[in-house]
Design a protein around this motif. Structure first.
Motif, PDB file in Angstrom:
ATOM      1  N   UNK A 148       0.820  -1.212   0.000  1.00 20.01           N
ATOM      2  CA  UNK A 148       0.000   0.000   0.000  1.00 20.01           C
ATOM      3  C   UNK A 148       0.856   1.265   0.000  1.00 20.01           C
ATOM      4  N   UNK A 149       2.114   1.129   0.392  1.00 16.77           N
ATOM      5  CA  UNK A 149       3.019   2.286   0.400  1.00 16.77           C
ATOM      6  C   UNK A 149       3.683   2.493  -0.951  1.00 16.77           C
ATOM      7  N   UNK A 150       3.615   1.482  -1.834  1.00 16.96           N
ATOM      8  CA  UNK A 150       4.272   1.578  -3.139  1.00 16.96           C
ATOM      9  C   UNK A 150       3.360   2.271  -4.146  1.00 16.96           C
ATOM     10  N   UNK A 151       3.955   3.049  -5.050  1.00 20.69           N
ATOM     11  CA  UNK A 151       3.139   3.617  -6.137  1.00 20.69           C
ATOM     12  C   UNK A 151       2.752   2.516  -7.124  1.00 20.69           C
ATOM     13  N   UNK A 152       1.704   2.759  -7.895  1.00 22.86           N
ATOM     14  CA  UNK A 152       1.276   1.766  -8.877  1.00 22.86           C
ATOM     15  C   UNK A 152       2.347   1.591  -9.949  1.00 22.86           C
ATOM     16  N   UNK A 153       2.629   0.329 -10.283  1.00 20.29           N
ATOM     17  CA  UNK A 153       3.617   0.018 -11.320  1.00 20.29           C
ATOM     18  C   UNK A 153       3.015  -1.048 -12.227  1.00 20.29           C
ATOM     19  N   UNK A 154       2.834  -0.707 -13.491  1.00 17.74           N
ATOM     20  CA  UNK A 154       2.172  -1.605 -14.430  1.00 17.74           C
ATOM     21  C   UNK A 154       2.924  -2.931 -14.575  1.00 17.74           C
ATOM     22  N   UNK A 155       4.263  -2.860 -14.602  1.00 13.33           N
ATOM     23  CA  UNK A 155       5.035  -4.087 -14.831  1.00 13.33           C
ATOM     24  C   UNK A 155       4.962  -5.021 -13.629  1.00 13.33           C
ATOM     25  N   UNK A 156       4.870  -4.447 -12.421  1.00 13.56           N
ATOM     26  CA  UNK A 156       4.713  -5.289 -11.236  1.00 13.56           C
ATOM     27  C   UNK A 156       3.322  -5.946 -11.228  1.00 13.56           C
ATOM     28  N   UNK A 157       2.304  -5.191 -11.619  1.00 15.94           N
ATOM     29  CA  UNK A 157       0.961  -5.747 -11.707  1.00 15.94           C
ATOM     30  C   UNK A 157       0.906  -6.861 -12.745  1.00 15.94           C
ATOM     31  N   UNK A 158       1.620  -6.657 -13.857  1.00 17.28           N
ATOM     32  CA  UNK A 158       1.649  -7.659 -14.930  1.00 17.28           C
ATOM     33  C   UNK A 158       2.272  -8.962 -14.440  1.00 17.28           C
ATOM     34  N   UNK A 159       3.401  -8.841 -13.732  1.00 19.85           N
ATOM     35  CA  UNK A 159       4.061 -10.032 -13.196  1.00 19.85           C
ATOM     36  C   UNK A 159       3.171 -10.714 -12.165  1.00 19.85           C
ATOM     37  N   UNK A 160       2.505  -9.914 -11.333  1.00 19.93           N
ATOM     38  CA  UNK A 160       1.636 -10.479 -10.310  1.00 19.93           C
ATOM     39  C   UNK A 160       0.467 -11.250 -10.900  1.00 19.93           C
TER      40      UNK A 160
END
Length: 223
Positions: free
Chosen positions: A163-175
């Motif tokens: 919740x402290x991290x900014x949104x990151x498309x590549x992290x969401x993609x990997x997840x």
């Protein structure tokens, strides 16, 4: 497809019987095997069409305790790490609880003292179970309960930190595609690591980071 390169990289002998036992018996990759068993068990529970979450959590708790008993009495992982799959159903049912009450749980997790307690429990388990420290004799059921508590605390820490991290498309993609990356994580690193070691025998942090990045890009391409 992954099994044969894995055996070659580790210098293990290849045979049809061992291949059948490891791959079709679900022994080679414990995580995906146990996950498959847990999903089948949950799918069977969903056929009951119960709408009360307590039914699923209660049933999964009983399945988990049975899995602990079977893992102690019948430790062989064949077939498909079924004991670990049974044990994992409880955590997966708790994931359902989080999905239903996400906003309430997030408010609780965001409190600093909750994160502090969870981090303390997790770090205590890591330090106490360090192989360098002498291990005392603890009943199996107590160890499993402690492990479950530690896993829950680590999940709380991950939720709070995410919740402290900014949104990151590549992290969401990997997840969203984590299973694909999991399948190829070891194979890609072993392959590119072996090639790199022939070209550059000397190791370094930069070289390790480069190999990891190439393996991640290759897994992305396959995905």
């Amino acid at each position: 497809m992954i099994y044969i390169p894995k055996m070659i990289f580790h210098g293990n002998p290849l045979s049809f019987g061992q291949y059948f036992y490891d791959v079709w018996g679900g022994v080679s990759y414990w995580f995906t095997s146990a996950l498959s068993v847990a999903q089948i068990l949950l799918a069977a529970l969903f056929l009951s069409q119960r709408d009360r979450m307590t039914f699923y959590v209660g049933t999964c708790t009983l399945l988990s305790l049975l899995g602990i008993y079977l893992r102690n009495t019948l430790p062989s992982p064949f077939p498909w790490y079924y004991q670990t799959g049974m044990v994992s159903t409880l955590l997966m049912s708790l994931g359902g609880v989080y999905l239903r009450y996400e906003s309430r749980i997030n408010k609780l997790v965001s409190k600093p003292y909750v994160f502090g307690i969870a981090a303390f429990v997790y770090l205590s388990y890591v330090m106490i179970t360090n192989p360098a420290h002498p291990q005392g004799t603890t009943p199996d059921i107590c160890m499993y309960l402690w492990k479950y508590l530690t896993i829950l605390c680590s999940i709380i820490c991950i939720i709070a930190l995410s919740h402290l991290l900014p949104q990151a498309k590549w992290l969401e993609y990997i997840g969203k595609n984590s299973l694909i990356f999991y399948f190829f994580s070891g194979t890609m690193l072993a392959l590119f690591g072996s090639i790199t070691s022939l070209l550059a025998p000397d190791t370094s942090y930069i070289l390790t980071l480069t190999v990891t990045s190439i393996a991640l890009l290759a897994a992305t391409g396959i995905n």
